[in-house]
Write a protein that holds these residues in place. Structure first.
Motif, PDB file in Angstrom:
ATOM      1  N   SER A   1       7.841  -7.525 -12.558  1.00 27.28           N
ATOM      2  CA  SER A   1       7.559  -8.946 -12.383  1.00 27.28           C
ATOM      3  C   SER A   1       6.099  -9.296 -12.653  1.00 27.28           C
ATOM      4  CB  SER A   1       7.928  -9.381 -10.950  1.00 27.28           C
ATOM      5  OG  SER A   1       7.199  -8.625  -9.999  1.00 27.28           O
ATOM      6  N   SER A   2       5.192  -8.380 -12.307  1.00 30.71           N
ATOM      7  CA  SER A   2       3.770  -8.682 -12.487  1.00 30.71           C
ATOM      8  C   SER A   2       3.238  -8.247 -13.836  1.00 30.71           C
ATOM      9  CB  SER A   2       2.949  -8.012 -11.374  1.00 30.71           C
ATOM     10  OG  SER A   2       3.056  -6.612 -11.468  1.00 30.71           O
ATOM     11  N   GLY A   3       4.012  -7.451 -14.555  1.00 37.79           N
ATOM     12  CA  GLY A   3       3.564  -7.003 -15.852  1.00 37.79           C
ATOM     13  C   GLY A   3       2.865  -5.662 -15.806  1.00 37.79           C
ATOM     14  N   PRO A   4       2.421  -5.172 -16.953  1.00 34.80           N
ATOM     15  CA  PRO A   4       1.792  -3.849 -17.042  1.00 34.80           C
ATOM     16  C   PRO A   4       0.351  -3.860 -16.542  1.00 34.80           C
ATOM     17  CG  PRO A   4       1.834  -4.877 -19.199  1.00 34.80           C
ATOM     18  CD  PRO A   4       2.547  -5.815 -18.277  1.00 34.80           C
ATOM     19  N   VAL A   5       0.201  -3.909 -15.214  1.00 33.90           N
ATOM     20  CA  VAL A   5      -1.118  -3.927 -14.586  1.00 33.90           C
ATOM     21  C   VAL A   5      -1.148  -2.846 -13.510  1.00 33.90           C
ATOM     22  CG1 VAL A   5      -2.853  -5.298 -13.373  1.00 33.90           C
ATOM     23  CG2 VAL A   5      -1.254  -6.425 -14.952  1.00 33.90           C
ATOM     24  N   VAL A   6      -2.163  -1.996 -13.547  1.00 34.09           N
ATOM     25  CA  VAL A   6      -2.316  -0.943 -12.543  1.00 34.09           C
ATOM     26  C   VAL A   6      -3.657  -1.122 -11.842  1.00 34.09           C
ATOM     27  CG1 VAL A   6      -2.217   1.525 -12.073  1.00 34.09           C
ATOM     28  CG2 VAL A   6      -1.041   0.606 -14.078  1.00 34.09           C
ATOM     29  N   PHE A   7      -3.627  -1.080 -10.506  1.00 31.95           N
ATOM     30  CA  PHE A   7      -4.840  -1.216  -9.698  1.00 31.95           C
ATOM     31  C   PHE A   7      -5.260   0.162  -9.208  1.00 31.95           C
ATOM     32  CE2 PHE A   7      -2.761  -5.271  -9.599  1.00 31.95           C
ATOM     33  CZ  PHE A   7      -3.766  -6.216  -9.548  1.00 31.95           C
ATOM     34  N   ILE A   8      -6.518   0.516  -9.453  1.00 33.19           N
ATOM     35  CA  ILE A   8      -7.018   1.824  -9.028  1.00 33.19           C
ATOM     36  C   ILE A   8      -8.333   1.658  -8.273  1.00 33.19           C
ATOM     37  CG2 ILE A   8      -5.866   3.011 -10.926  1.00 33.19           C
ATOM     38  CD1 ILE A   8      -8.539   3.273 -12.350  1.00 33.19           C
ATOM     39  N   GLY A   9      -8.692   2.694  -7.513  1.00 31.48           N
ATOM     40  CA  GLY A   9      -9.937   2.641  -6.757  1.00 31.48           C
ATOM     41  C   GLY A   9      -9.915   1.540  -5.714  1.00 31.48           C
ATOM     42  N   ASP A  10     -11.089   0.951  -5.460  1.00 28.33           N
ATOM     43  CA  ASP A  10     -11.224  -0.067  -4.421  1.00 28.33           C
ATOM     44  C   ASP A  10     -10.405  -1.316  -4.698  1.00 28.33           C
ATOM     45  OD1 ASP A  10     -12.859   1.441  -2.841  1.00 28.33           O
ATOM     46  OD2 ASP A  10     -14.717   0.433  -3.389  1.00 28.33           O
ATOM     47  N   SER A  11     -10.048  -1.586  -5.937  1.00 29.43           N
ATOM     48  CA  SER A  11      -9.238  -2.771  -6.213  1.00 29.43           C
ATOM     49  C   SER A  11      -7.858  -2.645  -5.577  1.00 29.43           C
ATOM     50  CB  SER A  11      -9.097  -2.997  -7.724  1.00 29.43           C
ATOM     51  OG  SER A  11      -8.280  -2.009  -8.319  1.00 29.43           O
ATOM     52  N   ASN A  12      -7.421  -1.412  -5.352  1.00 30.79           N
ATOM     53  CA  ASN A  12      -6.131  -1.166  -4.706  1.00 30.79           C
ATOM     54  C   ASN A  12      -6.310  -0.895  -3.222  1.00 30.79           C
ATOM     55  OD1 ASN A  12      -3.849   0.456  -3.642  1.00 30.79           O
ATOM     56  ND2 ASN A  12      -3.062   0.333  -5.717  1.00 30.79           N
ATOM     57  N   HIS A  13      -7.196   0.022  -2.876  1.00 30.32           N
ATOM     58  CA  HIS A  13      -7.324   0.483  -1.493  1.00 30.32           C
ATOM     59  C   HIS A  13      -8.794   0.523  -1.086  1.00 30.32           C
ATOM     60  CE1 HIS A  13      -8.285   4.147  -3.675  1.00 30.32           C
ATOM     61  NE2 HIS A  13      -7.067   4.150  -4.200  1.00 30.32           N
ATOM     62  N   ALA A  14      -9.377  -0.630  -0.892  1.00 27.26           N
ATOM     63  CA  ALA A  14     -10.785  -0.699  -0.522  1.00 27.26           C
ATOM     64  C   ALA A  14     -11.020  -0.015   0.817  1.00 27.26           C
ATOM     65  CB  ALA A  14     -11.235  -2.154  -0.455  1.00 27.26           C
ATOM     66  N   VAL A  15     -12.100   0.738   0.898  1.00 30.48           N
ATOM     67  CA  VAL A  15     -12.476   1.386   2.156  1.00 30.48           C
ATOM     68  C   VAL A  15     -13.888   0.972   2.516  1.00 30.48           C
ATOM     69  CG1 VAL A  15     -10.938   3.353   1.856  1.00 30.48           C
ATOM     70  CG2 VAL A  15     -13.254   3.465   0.937  1.00 30.48           C
ATOM     71  N   SER A  16     -14.189   1.016   3.805  1.00 29.33           N
ATOM     72  CA  SER A  16     -15.525   0.654   4.275  1.00 29.33           C
ATOM     73  C   SER A  16     -16.447   1.866   4.149  1.00 29.33           C
ATOM     74  CB  SER A  16     -15.457   0.202   5.734  1.00 29.33           C
ATOM     75  OG  SER A  16     -15.283   1.318   6.590  1.00 29.33           O
ATOM     76  N   PRO A  17     -17.765   1.668   4.332  1.00 29.77           N
ATOM     77  CA  PRO A  17     -18.690   2.812   4.284  1.00 29.77           C
ATOM     78  C   PRO A  17     -18.371   3.897   5.300  1.00 29.77           C
ATOM     79  CG  PRO A  17     -19.907   0.748   4.115  1.00 29.77           C
ATOM     80  CD  PRO A  17     -18.490   0.382   4.440  1.00 29.77           C
TER      81      PRO A  17
END
Length: 419
Positions: free
Chosen positions: A321-337
């Motif tokens: 449904s969203s198309g061929p888009v893959v989220f990696i790194g902080d764009s997917n799973h942001a973590v704090s310091p």
């Protein structure tokens, strides 16, 4: 031998939004994994910052670990970049320096030096982010061009299952569109691609505020933070982290638990900067030297005051449904310091996604295999970061219980030769 078949990405176009750790790792790994007998995909990388700005605001260091195959050091070894990385290590080579936790009078509570995974000479190093970034940029620039000062701000799925990406020139504000067969969103925790395609998937406040900066000395750093990195556990509920960036520069960050996040902080406003430094001095007043001197040596325009934020990882189940888009790194799973693992996750995401894309028969298959690798380690990091926030800011009986636990843990590590 002739290629057995044409790969689904052969001759296609890939856009990478963001030239951070995840995006650069992906491009380097894709070049390494790709079957040279097949026409490669056309890869374009767009980075919001200009090259000069990007390097200029990276005055802090990263912890890159090699305790298992998910660590950044192992990934860099697979990319053929380990020796170049280790040459820039600030601490961690040849058995020198490790993570420590001290009391307010700088008595050591615990010292951690873990066993590295097979093939690596050390389990953890600290490296200036600008140096690791430069190694990756130089490597990637050999195979494709990075478009600096170009920000990917939105994406739209087209009827032919391609993606149209809107790109803005960060200097002039001019916009243009580019189409691709696969979009890799690696544009960080405040991802504009995620905001466009997943508007409800936002950062969440993690319950703590950090203030800090970079202190610059005319000569060597003061002990014990000259050869080690780590933090000080205080009875007042604040935790103070220290990490050298060079032989004469050190980053510090004092954190406290607060129910609500604070507003924006402007390190160009000297009144705000002085107010933050005064607050840090008051919160850390039980902390002995060299902390007062480190505050005194802090460079104003390196200071920060920010709420810790993170977000849960997600799987790409809605690829149709969203198309061929893959989220990696902080764009997917942001973590704090407080996670201390963001760069390791980003480097590994890039490697794993490239490997699964090259090995799989379809994008859907590759994304499913990638998610099965990426999501569990991101969840584990998120959980451990929240535990660190809880344990590092205790007061009263909880403080003494945690301090006793760390003292015992440090003794056991010493007995077993792991400290």
């Amino acid at each position: 031998m002739e290629p057995s078949s044409s790969h689904f990405l052969s001759g296609k176009s890939i856009i990478i939004a963001g030239a951070g750790m995840a995006g650069l790792s992906f491009v380097a790994a894709l070049h390494k994994h790709w079957d040279s007998r097949l026409p490669p995909p056309r890869v374009s990388i767009y980075e919001r910052d200009t090259e000069e700005v990007s390097v200029g605001r990276e005055g802090y260091s990263l912890s890159i670990n090699g305790i298992d195959k998910d660590g950044g050091l192992y990934t860099l070894m697979q990319l053929g970049l380990l020796d170049r990385t280790l040459a820039h290590a600030i601490i961690g080579m040849e058995g020198t320096g490790c993570f420590k936790v001290w009391t307010e009078d700088w008595k050591e509570l615990i010292s951690i030096r873990q066993k590295p995974v097979k093939g690596l000479p050390t389990s953890t190093i600290r490296i200036a982010r600008k140096n690791l970034r430069r190694i990756l940029v130089d490597t990637v620039s050999e195979v494709t061009q990075i478009e600096w000062g170009e920000s990917c701000v939105s994406a739209t799925r087209l009827e032919d299952n391609r993606v149209r990406v809107q790109i803005v020139d960060s200097v002039t504000g001019e916009t243009h569109d580019e189409e691709c067969d696969l979009l890799i969103a690696a544009d960080g925790s405040s991802s504009k691609i995620r905001a466009a395609l997943r508007p409800d998937d936002k950062l969440q406040y993690a319950g703590a505020v950090q203030m800090g900066g970079l202190a610059r000395f005319d000569g060597p750093l003061p002990p014990p933070v000259d050869l080690n990195w780590g933090g000080v556990l205080t009875k007042s509920g604040s935790f103070v982290f220290f990490s050298p960036v060079s032989k004469s520069e050190i980053v510090w960050a004092l954190s406290v638990r607060e129910k609500q996040p604070r507003g924006p902080f402007n390190n160009k406003d000297l009144t705000q900067v002085q107010g933050m430094l005064s607050e840090a001095a008051e919160l850390g007043k039980t902390l002995g030297p060299p902390f007062p001197l480190i505050l005194e040596k802090t460079v104003p325009d390196t200071t920060l005051l920010l709420p810790a934020r993170d977000k849960m990882p997600f799987r790409h189940r809605d690829v149709q449904s969203s198309g061929p888009v893959v989220f990696i790194g902080d764009s997917n799973h942001a973590v704090s310091p407080f996670a201390g693992n963001g760069a390791n996750l980003a480097l590994r995401d890039g490697w794993d996604l490239a490997e699964q894309l090259c090995r799989s028969a379809s994008l859907v298959d590759a994304m499913g295999k990638y998610d099965a690798l990426s999501e569990p380690r991101a969840l584990a990091t998120l959980k451990s970061s929240h535990q660190r926030i809880d344990m590092g800011h205790n007061t009263g009986l909880k403080y003494w219980a945690y301090r006793s636990f760390m003292t015992f843990g440090g003794y056991m590590l010493w007995i077993t030769g792991r400290s």
